[in-house]
Design an enzyme around this catalytic site. Structure first.
Site, PDB file in Angstrom:
ATOM      1  N   GLY A  88      88.616 -52.966  10.579  1.00 20.60           N
ATOM      2  CA  GLY A  88      87.805 -53.167  11.775  1.00 20.60           C
ATOM      3  C   GLY A  88      88.244 -52.257  12.886  1.00 20.60           C
ATOM      4  O   GLY A  88      89.019 -51.313  12.695  1.00 20.60           O
ATOM      5  N   ASP A  98      96.064 -59.552  26.810  1.00 24.19           N
ATOM      6  CA  ASP A  98      94.739 -59.440  26.186  1.00 24.19           C
ATOM      7  C   ASP A  98      94.539 -60.555  25.152  1.00 24.19           C
ATOM      8  O   ASP A  98      94.000 -60.330  24.073  1.00 24.19           O
ATOM      9  CB  ASP A  98      94.580 -58.062  25.542  1.00 24.19           C
ATOM     10  CG  ASP A  98      93.106 -57.760  25.191  1.00 24.19           C
ATOM     11  OD1 ASP A  98      92.210 -58.410  25.779  1.00 24.19           O
ATOM     12  OD2 ASP A  98      92.875 -56.898  24.333  1.00 24.19           O
ATOM     13  N   GLU A 102      91.329 -48.184  15.775  1.00 27.76           N
ATOM     14  CA  GLU A 102      90.850 -48.643  14.483  1.00 27.76           C
ATOM     15  C   GLU A 102      91.988 -49.244  13.670  1.00 27.76           C
ATOM     16  O   GLU A 102      93.140 -48.814  13.765  1.00 27.76           O
ATOM     17  CB  GLU A 102      90.222 -47.476  13.720  1.00 27.76           C
ATOM     18  CG  GLU A 102      88.940 -46.978  14.374  1.00 27.76           C
ATOM     19  CD  GLU A 102      88.322 -45.840  13.577  1.00 27.76           C
ATOM     20  OE1 GLU A 102      89.086 -45.029  13.030  1.00 27.76           O
ATOM     21  OE2 GLU A 102      87.078 -45.778  13.504  1.00 27.76           O
TER      22      GLU A 102
END
Length: 891
Positions: free
Chosen positions: A19, A134, A25
């Site tokens: 993904g 995050d 990536e």
């Protein structure tokens, strides 16, 4: 840069692409040295070619590699092959939490187990001085055995990326699962703390904010801060409050408390340590495991015993209510129930009679309608402040309704459905509506549901005004339905409940209907009354005969209704999705009296005692009065000497204003057909023992105003069943059957009602809301060659003096008059206030609260000051008391 299978980066062979993450990536690769599969995160070329950033990354990566915790995905090292740099990470099998949530919301027990492991990971990282920055469902994996692994710990800092700036630089129109290095996954904006969104320095509390967002999303299946664009999501983070009512009913109280502490926007007040989050979750899990927590919502039980609230004035707010004892975990010390009263600003009065109170979904704001010298407006008071604030642009407003995010109010004013931003700005017009019987803002569809007039099904209009209204429900003529009113949403917006108004008695115990929006399948709940809100998505409250009734709603059914309180005004109560309950105490109709007011405004009592007076009319000679009296379930028409004394019952009309024939022999009014809710226009001889003579058999929305001066007709107001527009009509009594004809032609979708002819029959007064509020007008009759506006600040029920030289009318709590001259042209003088008393009964539909005798005396209805609806009762956290009592078996 995409890599093909077989590509080698150092000792690692690429097997397949997994993904695209926010930092680059990701590939599945084989570590050929250690014979194991790993995750290969390829760093963007722009990063790899920046020596300073690469050096900072390598320094941070060493710190991250030192983290060794069972719930944190390990970093094994860094590999490079020419210009390609890759981070070698532990390969975690299983699906991401984002994939898991996408299928459906996670059961509470499972969500808490996952959250505890996330909290443990945060606790370990924060102890090592590392902040994730995050945290989101896409960065959390759940292995098949239930083990949670948090990915990408600290990479936002390691890569030198500010997620707030990166997200703001990219359009949310990007639809791929992730962005390149210059951005982050699209959902990142929805999990940023307010300080992150503003580009400020962050600490461990920003992770705890994101943790709260993730836990909320697991429990509800919905993002707590969503938006169609990144900008919208960031704006929601900074300004909006969570929709606490979306949380499942079985969410334990410690988890409610934890979420509120994590998602407070002021980081000084936010939860400071991940260890505290872990302890709260463990408390909730331990409570559930020891059996104190409620069982799942699929288990059902009868309503337990009532709340037993103590304070007499507020005991009615949550009195003998009981809920199904199986819907929420209860800690040993629940959050206390808080009760307080909100009063309108000085110099204003509450406006009641419709759903004039609204509570924001988070329970932090109370909106209400009040009228003062500056007119009628919406006022909003935050629960953490003392003074209500007037909302600009809401002149003449009725039926306020909060948007799901609490930032907007929808309301009805000036024959329109409007909305206004509470942060400022002018209201926007969304749809035409002659009247309003409740507004509901859909929790996810961003549409407002409403009834455009009093004989209408429900419609909806997009909240952005981008499309015309669309019909939602259909009236069932076979069952005598004449309107659908007071919409309320359940099941996160999947189900619409509404009240059914019918002209038969068949629906007395089935007057709340349920419509499943996805299938358009409708059923009827056996609970008479008006639905007005859900708490925690399960506990439905509704009004029936001025009492608030509660029942547990589940799978399209209601449990046995239980009395909550018995003094709420009809439709004057509301329940927010987080369980804050507010209502306006209803005045006791039995504590009303009649007063006589002289032409100069002197008020004196008339000896009729205290009863449920609601409409009066003098006989032509002024010696007698026809008086309508209401009790809790019906009404009766009486005659008496105008100066006081015994009352003689004539009959039991349903509603409407009694009107005397010019010769004093007859009284006309609205009469209810026995055994039904159907109304008729009828007349009766003004003496006891006579039967009513029906003039119009099916008069669903007729209101009698006045017998014409020539005695040959009745003036009525009639509502058009298609448009909802009300028009004055003359009912010719010298024809069989009596025929009706419109006497005021008007253009536009507005109300014209309460017609009154001058004694000489040449001038017609009426009220109209064509200006946006009801005002009194006079025009020549039968032709409309001349017309003037009589009132200036609102007016209802125009009434001519017997000489025809003045018109009296009601304006707010005042009775005023205006001199009328017709020569050389029609003119009205500036209104003169006769009396202004907040205890004078306000105008209600079809009921004229005053009349004038030939000598100028006024007979008016006045309320006992001790029972005036002059405040709003607010009850917070009342469900906690219910849950606590239910957990003890109702003891």
């Amino acid at each position: 840069m995409s890599l093909n299978a077989g590509t080698r980066i150092g000792a690692h062979e690429v097997l397949a692409r997994l993904g695209e993450g926010g930092m680059g990536e990701v590939y599945r690769a084989r570590d050929t040295k250690l014979d194991r599969d790993v995750a290969l995160k390829i760093l963007p070329e722009s990063f790899a070619s920046d020596p300073d950033r690469l050096m900072r990354f390598e320094r941070e990566a060493k710190t991250l590699a030192a983290l060794n915790h069972p719930h944190i995905a390990h970093i094994h090292g860094i590999e490079d092959s020419g210009t390609t740099r890759a981070l070698i990470m532990e390969l975690v099998e299983g699906e991401t939490l984002a994939d898991r949530i996408a299928r459906r919301q996670i059961p509470v027990d499972e969500a808490l187990s996952i959250a505890r492991q996330i909290a443990e990971a945060l606790e370990a990282a924060h102890d090592a001085g590392i902040i994730h920055r995050d945290l989101k469902p896409a960065n959390i994996k759940v292995r098949p055995d239930g083990t949670v692994k948090v990915l990408d710990f600290g990479l936002a800092k390691a890569l030198g990326t500010n997620p707030a700036r990166a997200a703001a630089d990219h359009s949310a129109s990007i639809t791929s699962p992730a962005m390149t290095m210059q951005g982050v996954i699209l959902g990142t904006a929805a999990y940023m703390s307010p300080e992150q969104a503003r580009g400020q320095t962050v600490d461990g509390r920003t992770d705890l904010w994101a943790f709260g967002c993730v836990l909320f999303e697991m429990l509800t299946g919905m993002r707590v801060f969503a938006g169609q664009t990144v900008t919208d999501a960031l704006a929601a983070v900074v300004k909006e409050e969570p929709r606490w009512g979306d949380l499942p009913a079985e969410t334990p109280i410690p988890v409610h408390r934890l979420l509120r502490r994590c998602l407070t926007k002021d980081r000084r007040k936010r939860l400071a340590a991940a260890a505290d989050a872990r302890l709260d979750i463990e408390e909730a899990l331990d409570t559930a495991h020891t059996g104190v927590a409620a069982r799942t919502t699929r288990e059902r039980s009868p309503l337990a015993m009532g709340l037993g609230l103590a304070a007499a004035a507020i005991a009615a707010a949550a009195g003998a209510y009981a809920l199904g004892a199986r819907g929420a975990a209860v800690p040993s010390t629940p959050v206390p129930v808080t009760r307080f009263v909100i009063s309108p600003p000085p110099g204003t009065q509450l406006v009641t009679g419709h759903r004039e109170v609204a509570v924001s979904p988070d329970g932090q704001r109370i909106a209400f309608i009040a009228r003062g010298a500056a007119g009628q407006h919406i006022y909003v008071r935050r629960v953490d402040t003392l003074a209500p604030q007037q909302v600009s642009g809401t002149e003449g407003a009725r039926d306020p309704a909060f948007s799901p995010d609490g930032r907007w109010l929808a309301f009805h004013a000036g024959n329109k459905i409007r909305k206004v931003n509470l942060d400022g700005g002018s209201p926007a017009v969304l749809a035409d509506a002659v009247h309003s019987h409740g507004l509901a803002w859909h929790p996810t569809e961003d549409a407002i549901y409403f009834a455009p007039h009093e004989l209408s099904p429900l419609w909806k209009v997009p909240a952005d005004g981008g499309a015309p209204p669309a019909q939602v429900t259909t009236l069932d003529a076979a069952r005598g339905e004449r309107s659908h009113e007071w919409p309320v949403f359940a099941d996160a917006g999947r189900t619409l409940l509404f009240s059914v108004n019918a002209n038969t008695a068949a629906l007395d115990e089935e007057s709340v209907s349920l419509l499943t929006l996805s299938t358009n399948v409708r059923t009827t709940l056996r609970a008479g009354g008006t639905a007005f809100g859900f708490a925690e998505g399960r506990e439905l409250l509704f009004v029936r005969a001025r009492s608030v009734v509660g029942a547990r709603y589940e799978e399209g059914r209601l449990g046995s209704p239980e009395l909550l309180n018995s003094d709420a005004a009809d439709n004057g109560a509301v329940l927010s999705s987080n369980g804050t309950f507010a209502y306006v105490p209803a005045p006791d109709f039995k504590r009303r009296s009649l007063v006589s007011i002289s032409p100069d405004g002197q008020v004196s009592d008339v000896d009729f005692g205290q009863q449920g007076f609601y409409s009066v009319a003098f006989s032509p000679d002024g010696r007698r009065a026809a008086i309508a009296i209401a009790d809790d379930s019906s009404s009766a028409l009486h005659v008496a000497d105008a100066g006081g004394g015994p009352l003689t019952a004539l009959a039991r009309p349903g509603s409407g204003t009694p009107s005397w024939s010019p010769d004093g022999k007859w009284i006309a009014g609205m009469v209810r057909q026995p055994g039904t809710n159907s109304l008729t226009v009828a007349r009766v001889a003004a003496e006891p023992g006579r039967n009513w003579e029906v003039l119009v058999a099916d008069a669903l929305e007729d209101v009698v105003s006045q017998w014409t001066p020539d005695g040959r007709g009745l003036l009525i107001s009639r509502r058009d069943s298609q448009t909802g527009r009300r028009s004055p009509m003359r009912l010719a009594l010298d024809r069989t059957p009596p025929s009706a004809s419109i006497i005021v032609d008007h253009v536009g979708n507005h109300i014209v009602q309460s017609p009154a002819l001058s004694p000489d029959g040449r001038w017609l007064a009426y009220e109209s809301n064509e200006s946006g509020r009801l005002e009194v007008y006079v025009q020549s009759y039968p032709s409309a060659a001349a017309r003037v506006q009589v009132s200036r600040d609102g007016g209802s029920w125009p009434t001519w003096t017997r000489r025809g030289d003045s018109i009296y009318f009601v304006a707010g709590s005042a009775i005023s008059s205006s001199a009328i001259t017709t020569q050389p042209a029609l003119q009205s003088a500036a209104p003169r206030m006769i009396v202004n008393d907040p205890l004078l009964v306000r105008v209600t539909a079809g009921a004229k609260p005053f009349d004038i005798a030939p000598d100028g005396r006024i007979l008016a209805i006045k309320e006992d000051g001790s029972i005036r609806s002059d405040h709003i009762v607010v009850v917070q956290n009342w469900l906690n008391e219910v849950h606590a009592r239910n957990a003890q078996g109702g003891k």
